[in-house]
Scaffold this motif. Structure first.
Motif, PDB file in Angstrom:
ATOM      1  N   SER A 156      -2.018  -6.126   2.765  1.00  0.00           N
ATOM      2  CA  SER A 156      -0.791  -5.167   3.367  1.00  0.00           C
ATOM      3  C   SER A 156      -0.265  -6.211   4.439  1.00  0.00           C
ATOM      4  CB  SER A 156      -1.588  -3.794   4.112  1.00  0.00           C
ATOM      5  OG  SER A 156      -0.472  -3.080   4.442  1.00  0.00           O
TER       6      SER A 156
ATOM      7  N   HIS B  21      11.217  -3.728  -5.149  1.00  0.00           N
ATOM      8  CA  HIS B  21      11.412  -4.726  -6.080  1.00  0.00           C
ATOM      9  C   HIS B  21      11.982  -6.101  -5.353  1.00  0.00           C
ATOM     10  CE1 HIS B  21      12.424  -0.852  -7.659  1.00  0.00           C
ATOM     11  NE2 HIS B  21      13.615  -1.070  -7.531  1.00  0.00           N
TER      12      HIS B  21
ATOM     13  N   TYR C 141      -2.577   4.563 -15.837  1.00  0.00           N
ATOM     14  CA  TYR C 141      -2.812   3.394 -15.172  1.00  0.00           C
ATOM     15  C   TYR C 141      -4.328   2.770 -15.490  1.00  0.00           C
ATOM     16  CZ  TYR C 141       1.437   5.075 -13.342  1.00  0.00           C
ATOM     17  OH  TYR C 141       2.903   5.277 -13.205  1.00  0.00           O
TER      18      TYR C 141
ATOM     19  N   LYS D  50       7.520  -3.053 -11.999  1.00  0.00           N
ATOM     20  CA  LYS D  50       8.886  -3.203 -12.701  1.00  0.00           C
ATOM     21  C   LYS D  50       9.713  -2.884 -11.724  1.00  0.00           C
ATOM     22  CE  LYS D  50       9.967   0.451 -12.581  1.00  0.00           C
ATOM     23  NZ  LYS D  50      10.055   1.325 -11.415  1.00  0.00           N
TER      24      LYS D  50
ATOM     25  N   TYR E 240      -0.531 -10.700   3.164  1.00  0.00           N
ATOM     26  CA  TYR E 240      -0.558 -10.744   1.695  1.00  0.00           C
ATOM     27  C   TYR E 240      -1.154 -12.111   1.368  1.00  0.00           C
ATOM     28  CZ  TYR E 240       3.026  -6.868   1.214  1.00  0.00           C
ATOM     29  OH  TYR E 240       3.524  -5.897   1.481  1.00  0.00           O
TER      30      TYR E 240
ATOM     31  N   THR F 186       0.645  -1.112   0.119  1.00  0.00           N
ATOM     32  CA  THR F 186       0.063  -0.017  -0.091  1.00  0.00           C
ATOM     33  C   THR F 186       0.675   1.394   0.044  1.00  0.00           C
ATOM     34  OG1 THR F 186      -0.110  -0.134   2.648  1.00  0.00           O
ATOM     35  CG2 THR F 186      -2.010  -1.149   1.083  1.00  0.00           C
TER      36      THR F 186
END
Ligand SMILES: NC(=O)C1=CN([C@@H]2O[C@H](COP(=O)(O)OP(=O)(O)OC[C@H]3O[C@@H](n4cnc5c(N)ncnc54)[C@H](OP(=O)(O)O)[C@@H]3O)[C@@H](O)[C@H]2O)C=CC1
Ligand SMILES: O=C1OC[C@@H](O)[C@H](O)[C@H]1O
Length: 345
Positions: free
Chosen positions: A34, A76, A297, A97, A58, A10
């Motif tokens: 979250s 990432h 988006y 990404k 999650y 989040t």
């Protein structure tokens, strides 16, 4: 038909994506995952997600049968394990990404997606935008003749984010290349591919130099020179120390194409969204393109929905092989400047 989205993580971009989903024609946000109930509820309440669909872990979100697809917006280094858990839960996935820290992780993610027969895309959202598609079309139609050189930059001032931000923390995959350098790299690969009527091409050679901060161990700026065989070259720049130029220019045998704001055309304050086509020796002409939706988006979410509803496992704008070529090129760029992360060991 409406794709039912869950969001995992989040943070900053999760908000941007949730706003985008509000405007999407073929999708809606139904659940949040979250690392704590409180943050999930705080986030969900801003986008009309009921408290019982705001999960404290999650894993709990992944158990929710109403969720078709998960948008993963963690730092990432968490992408790989979360993406694998998501596909194992038989959910489709749009993962931010870079979708993995390195080729080894990327290979594991794609193997898991294949095994579980679900859709997966690395969220290079600018690839779905009509501005990008128009540039590809111009290249394919020979608007500037033979492509010779691609110059692509992406830089911003990340200093105000502060030392606790993922951007400046090596253990969270910080630094310029992984945060924004991937955009110029993916664009050079896109255009070198378009020049030979393919979806992408992979560089045959990458040479790079850059500066890694000794205290944070993340790259502050770096430049890479690429060749795609002996006919097309590219020059990439990325940095997180200042708001410098973030434009792209393609040089062909007959002229050039320039776009001052390819990465975030939804943010006109960064630079104007426009494509300029200039024949050598003539004044640049602005090239028009259709833009029905302006939220970058929403465009991405609807491109994903189109693919999923057609039963595709990949999005045509960023296929799995494209993502694999991308991660190999990024790995090489990092290796050239000696940039390493815990996940490399
Ligand atoms: N396509 C685009 O336009 C953009 C893409 N991105 C990408 O999205 C990802 C997230 O970026 P951004 O939103 O800026 O990041 P933030 O740091 O703002 O948010 C990341 C979120 O991930 C969760 N998280 C899980 N593990 C950790 C951890 N160890 N440390 C910190 N947070 C953690 C947290 O959510 P919670 O507490 O809810 O679990 C946190 O809020 C990156 O991979 C980035 O490259 C970023 C910006 C733009
Ligand atoms: O993907 C991104 O694009 C915009 C940047 O501001 C952000 O840090 C990055 O993750």
């Amino acid at each position: 038909m409406s794709l039912k989205w869950g969001i995992i993580g989040t943070g900053s971009i999760a908000h941007t994506f949730a706003i985008g989903l509000k405007k999407a024609k073929k999708g809606e946000l139904v659940a949040i995952g979250s690392r704590a109930k409180e943050t999930a509820v705080k986030f969900g309440s801003q986008y009309g997600v009921p408290e019982e669909k705001c999960y404290a872990t999650y894993a709990d979100l992944l158990k929710d049968p109403s969720v078709d697809i998960v948008y993963i917006s963690t730092p990432h280094p968490q992408h790989c394990e979360v993406a694998i858990q998501t596909v194992q839960a038989k959910k489709h996935v749009l993962v931010e990404k870079p979708f993995a820290m390195n080729e080894e992780e990327a290979t594991r993610i794609l193997a898991a997606a294949k095994e579980n027969n679900v859709f997966l895309m690395e969220a290079y959202m600018y690839r779905c935008h009509p501005q990008t598609r128009k540039i590809v079309e111009l290249i394919q139609n020979g608007a500037i003749g033979e492509v010779k050189m691609i110059r692509a930059n992406f830089a911003f001032d990340g200093r105000p984010l502060g030392a606790t931000s993922r951007l400046w923390r090596n253990e969270l995959g910080g630094g310029a290349i992984l945060d924004i350098g991937g955009y110029p790299m993916s664009f050079a690969r896109l255009i070198a591919g378009a020049a030979i009527n393919k979806n992408f091409a992979n560089p045959t050679e990458i040479k790079a130099v850059g500066h890694i901060q000794p205290d944070t161990k993340v790259d502050e700026w770096t430049t890479a020179s690429l060749s795609f065989g002996d006919k097309i070259s590219a020059q990439l720049f990325t940095g997180i120390f200042a708001d410098t130029d973030s434009s792209v220019t393609i040089f062909g045998s007959k002229g050039t194409i320039t776009a001052p704001n390819l990465w975030r055309p939804d943010l006109p304050d960064m630079a104007p969204m426009k494509i300029e086509l200039a024949e050598y020796g003539k004044k640049p002409q602005q090239v028009s393109f259709d833009l029905v939706e302006t939220d970058l988006y929403s465009i991405e979410a609807d491109a994903v929905a189109d693919a999923v509803f057609q039963g595709e496992k990949e999005c045509k704008y960023m296929t799995w092989e494209d993502s694999m070529g991308q991660i190999r090129a990024v790995d090489k760029w990092r290796k050239e400047i000696g940039l390493v992360y815990p996940s490399d060991k």
